[in-house]
Write a protein that holds these residues in place. Structure first.
Motif, PDB file in Angstrom:
ATOM      1  N   TYR A  32       4.525 -22.930   2.339  1.00 23.81           N
ATOM      2  CA  TYR A  32       4.451 -21.772   1.450  1.00 23.81           C
ATOM      3  C   TYR A  32       5.232 -20.606   2.043  1.00 23.81           C
ATOM      4  O   TYR A  32       5.604 -20.601   3.220  1.00 23.81           O
ATOM      5  CB  TYR A  32       2.999 -21.331   1.219  1.00 23.81           C
ATOM      6  N   CYS A  33       5.474 -19.639   1.195  1.00 22.93           N
ATOM      7  CA  CYS A  33       5.954 -18.343   1.656  1.00 22.93           C
ATOM      8  C   CYS A  33       5.069 -17.283   1.023  1.00 22.93           C
ATOM      9  O   CYS A  33       4.546 -17.476  -0.080  1.00 22.93           O
ATOM     10  CB  CYS A  33       7.416 -18.102   1.303  1.00 22.93           C
ATOM     11  N   MET A  34       4.891 -16.209   1.729  1.00 23.85           N
ATOM     12  CA  MET A  34       4.149 -15.072   1.199  1.00 23.85           C
ATOM     13  C   MET A  34       4.984 -13.820   1.424  1.00 23.85           C
ATOM     14  O   MET A  34       5.641 -13.677   2.457  1.00 23.85           O
ATOM     15  CB  MET A  34       2.792 -14.920   1.880  1.00 23.85           C
ATOM     16  N   GLY A  35       4.957 -12.956   0.443  1.00 21.78           N
ATOM     17  CA  GLY A  35       5.802 -11.779   0.541  1.00 21.78           C
ATOM     18  C   GLY A  35       5.129 -10.528   0.024  1.00 21.78           C
ATOM     19  O   GLY A  35       4.135 -10.578  -0.694  1.00 21.78           O
ATOM     20  N   TRP A  36       5.703  -9.419   0.443  1.00 19.16           N
ATOM     21  CA  TRP A  36       5.354  -8.114  -0.084  1.00 19.16           C
ATOM     22  C   TRP A  36       6.555  -7.592  -0.880  1.00 19.16           C
ATOM     23  O   TRP A  36       7.678  -7.587  -0.376  1.00 19.16           O
ATOM     24  CB  TRP A  36       5.017  -7.131   1.028  1.00 19.16           C
ATOM     25  N   PHE A  37       6.270  -7.192  -2.093  1.00 16.09           N
ATOM     26  CA  PHE A  37       7.279  -6.616  -2.969  1.00 16.09           C
ATOM     27  C   PHE A  37       6.849  -5.212  -3.365  1.00 16.09           C
ATOM     28  O   PHE A  37       5.670  -4.882  -3.293  1.00 16.09           O
ATOM     29  CB  PHE A  37       7.454  -7.476  -4.226  1.00 16.09           C
ATOM     30  N   ARG A  38       7.798  -4.417  -3.803  1.00 10.84           N
ATOM     31  CA  ARG A  38       7.440  -3.093  -4.292  1.00 10.84           C
ATOM     32  C   ARG A  38       8.249  -2.772  -5.544  1.00 10.84           C
ATOM     33  O   ARG A  38       9.343  -3.315  -5.751  1.00 10.84           O
ATOM     34  CB  ARG A  38       7.667  -2.024  -3.219  1.00 10.84           C
ATOM     35  N   GLN A  39       7.659  -1.915  -6.346  1.00  8.95           N
ATOM     36  CA  GLN A  39       8.315  -1.555  -7.597  1.00  8.95           C
ATOM     37  C   GLN A  39       8.013  -0.118  -7.951  1.00  8.95           C
ATOM     38  O   GLN A  39       6.863   0.332  -7.892  1.00  8.95           O
ATOM     39  CB  GLN A  39       7.855  -2.479  -8.727  1.00  8.95           C
ATOM     40  N   VAL A  40       9.070   0.590  -8.309  1.00  4.08           N
ATOM     41  CA  VAL A  40       8.973   1.937  -8.835  1.00  4.08           C
ATOM     42  C   VAL A  40       9.202   1.845 -10.337  1.00  4.08           C
ATOM     43  O   VAL A  40      10.057   1.077 -10.789  1.00  4.08           O
ATOM     44  CB  VAL A  40      10.022   2.858  -8.184  1.00  4.08           C
ATOM     45  N   GLN A  41       8.458   2.612 -11.091  1.00  5.41           N
ATOM     46  CA  GLN A  41       8.565   2.540 -12.545  1.00  5.41           C
ATOM     47  C   GLN A  41      10.010   2.736 -12.988  1.00  5.41           C
ATOM     48  O   GLN A  41      10.679   3.678 -12.543  1.00  5.41           O
ATOM     49  CB  GLN A  41       7.674   3.587 -13.190  1.00  5.41           C
ATOM     50  N   GLY A  42      10.479   1.824 -13.813  1.00  6.10           N
ATOM     51  CA  GLY A  42      11.835   1.900 -14.322  1.00  6.10           C
ATOM     52  C   GLY A  42      12.862   1.177 -13.472  1.00  6.10           C
ATOM     53  O   GLY A  42      14.048   1.117 -13.843  1.00  6.10           O
ATOM     54  N   LYS A  43      12.425   0.639 -12.342  1.00  6.10           N
ATOM     55  CA  LYS A  43      13.337  -0.093 -11.454  1.00  6.10           C
ATOM     56  C   LYS A  43      12.842  -1.518 -11.267  1.00  6.10           C
ATOM     57  O   LYS A  43      11.680  -1.830 -11.520  1.00  6.10           O
ATOM     58  CB  LYS A  43      13.453   0.616 -10.108  1.00  6.10           C
ATOM     59  N   GLU A  44      13.737  -2.370 -10.802  1.00  5.50           N
ATOM     60  CA  GLU A  44      13.378  -3.759 -10.561  1.00  5.50           C
ATOM     61  C   GLU A  44      12.490  -3.890  -9.328  1.00  5.50           C
ATOM     62  O   GLU A  44      12.585  -3.089  -8.397  1.00  5.50           O
ATOM     63  CB  GLU A  44      14.643  -4.607 -10.376  1.00  5.50           C
ATOM     64  N   ARG A  45      11.658  -4.918  -9.350  1.00  5.33           N
ATOM     65  CA  ARG A  45      10.827  -5.210  -8.185  1.00  5.33           C
ATOM     66  C   ARG A  45      11.724  -5.706  -7.058  1.00  5.33           C
ATOM     67  O   ARG A  45      12.599  -6.541  -7.274  1.00  5.33           O
ATOM     68  CB  ARG A  45       9.803  -6.277  -8.560  1.00  5.33           C
ATOM     69  N   GLU A  46      11.520  -5.198  -5.843  1.00  7.10           N
ATOM     70  CA  GLU A  46      12.339  -5.628  -4.703  1.00  7.10           C
ATOM     71  C   GLU A  46      11.469  -6.203  -3.595  1.00  7.10           C
ATOM     72  O   GLU A  46      10.352  -5.732  -3.343  1.00  7.10           O
ATOM     73  CB  GLU A  46      13.200  -4.477  -4.161  1.00  7.10           C
ATOM     74  N   GLY A  47      12.011  -7.232  -2.947  1.00  2.14           N
ATOM     75  CA  GLY A  47      11.308  -7.850  -1.839  1.00  2.14           C
ATOM     76  C   GLY A  47      11.416  -6.993  -0.589  1.00  2.14           C
ATOM     77  O   GLY A  47      12.513  -6.572  -0.222  1.00  2.14           O
ATOM     78  N   VAL A  48      10.286  -6.743   0.040  1.00  2.00           N
ATOM     79  CA  VAL A  48      10.234  -5.885   1.224  1.00  2.00           C
ATOM     80  C   VAL A  48      10.150  -6.719   2.502  1.00  2.00           C
ATOM     81  O   VAL A  48      10.872  -6.473   3.466  1.00  2.00           O
ATOM     82  CB  VAL A  48       9.020  -4.938   1.129  1.00  2.00           C
ATOM     83  N   ALA A  49       9.284  -7.710   2.502  1.00  2.00           N
ATOM     84  CA  ALA A  49       9.094  -8.544   3.686  1.00  2.00           C
ATOM     85  C   ALA A  49       8.489  -9.860   3.253  1.00  2.00           C
ATOM     86  O   ALA A  49       7.738  -9.919   2.278  1.00  2.00           O
ATOM     87  CB  ALA A  49       8.185  -7.856   4.701  1.00  2.00           C
ATOM     88  N   SER A  50       8.819 -10.903   3.998  1.00  2.00           N
ATOM     89  CA  SER A  50       8.303 -12.226   3.685  1.00  2.00           C
ATOM     90  C   SER A  50       8.024 -12.995   4.954  1.00  2.00           C
ATOM     91  O   SER A  50       8.671 -12.769   5.984  1.00  2.00           O
ATOM     92  CB  SER A  50       9.310 -12.983   2.812  1.00  2.00           C
ATOM     93  N   ILE A  51       7.065 -13.913   4.874  1.00  2.00           N
ATOM     94  CA  ILE A  51       6.728 -14.790   5.989  1.00  2.00           C
ATOM     95  C   ILE A  51       6.412 -16.158   5.415  1.00  2.00           C
ATOM     96  O   ILE A  51       5.815 -16.268   4.347  1.00  2.00           O
ATOM     97  CB  ILE A  51       5.550 -14.209   6.796  1.00  2.00           C
ATOM     98  N   ASP A  52       6.831 -17.207   6.116  1.00  7.78           N
ATOM     99  CA  ASP A  52       6.540 -18.541   5.598  1.00  7.78           C
ATOM    100  C   ASP A  52       5.482 -19.229   6.461  1.00  7.78           C
ATOM    101  O   ASP A  52       4.977 -18.665   7.436  1.00  7.78           O
ATOM    102  CB  ASP A  52       7.811 -19.365   5.458  1.00  7.78           C
TER     103      ASP A  52
END
Length: 123
Positions: A32-52
């Protein structure tokens, strides 16, 4: 059924720190992989950090050196420790789970998402 629940968001001044947590309820696949994403209203969700599942990590360049992703398998919990926070880090942060054994930062690799926790950094 696997569920993800984030916590730890809040308001902090620039330069401060926060630690986000994501509790995983239910059993996951061995790869598996697990990640943290973030999103600001009106913008695309972006990947911040991931770990497998091997513990390999990957970071968005703008957070590398400031953010640390980790997991506690015994507690079924994913963490994101955020230091030296900046106003541009303000966003809704989401935890996500994917079925590939690689630390991916693109959302299409993930098929399960939490509801998010808000992080607000004031300058």
């Amino acid at each position: 059924q696997v569920q993800l629940m984030e916590s730890g968001g809040g308001s902090v001044q620039a330069g401060g720190s926060l630690r986000l947590a994501c509790v995983v309820s239910g059993s996951t696949e061995s790869d598996y992989c697990m990640g943290w994403f973030r999103q600001v209203q009106g913008k695309e969700r972006e990947g911040v950090a991931s770990i497998d599942s091997d513990g390999d990590t990957n970071y968005l360049p703008s957070v590398e050196g400031r953010f640390t992703i980790s997991k506690d398998n015994a507690k079924n919990t994913l963490y994101l420790h955020m230091d030296s926070l900046k106003s541009e880090d303000t966003a809704m942060y989401y935890c996500a789970l994917g079925g590939i054994r690689a630390p991916m930062l693109t959302a299409n690799w993930y098929n399960l998402w939490g509801r998010g926790t808000q992080v607000t950094v004031s300058s």
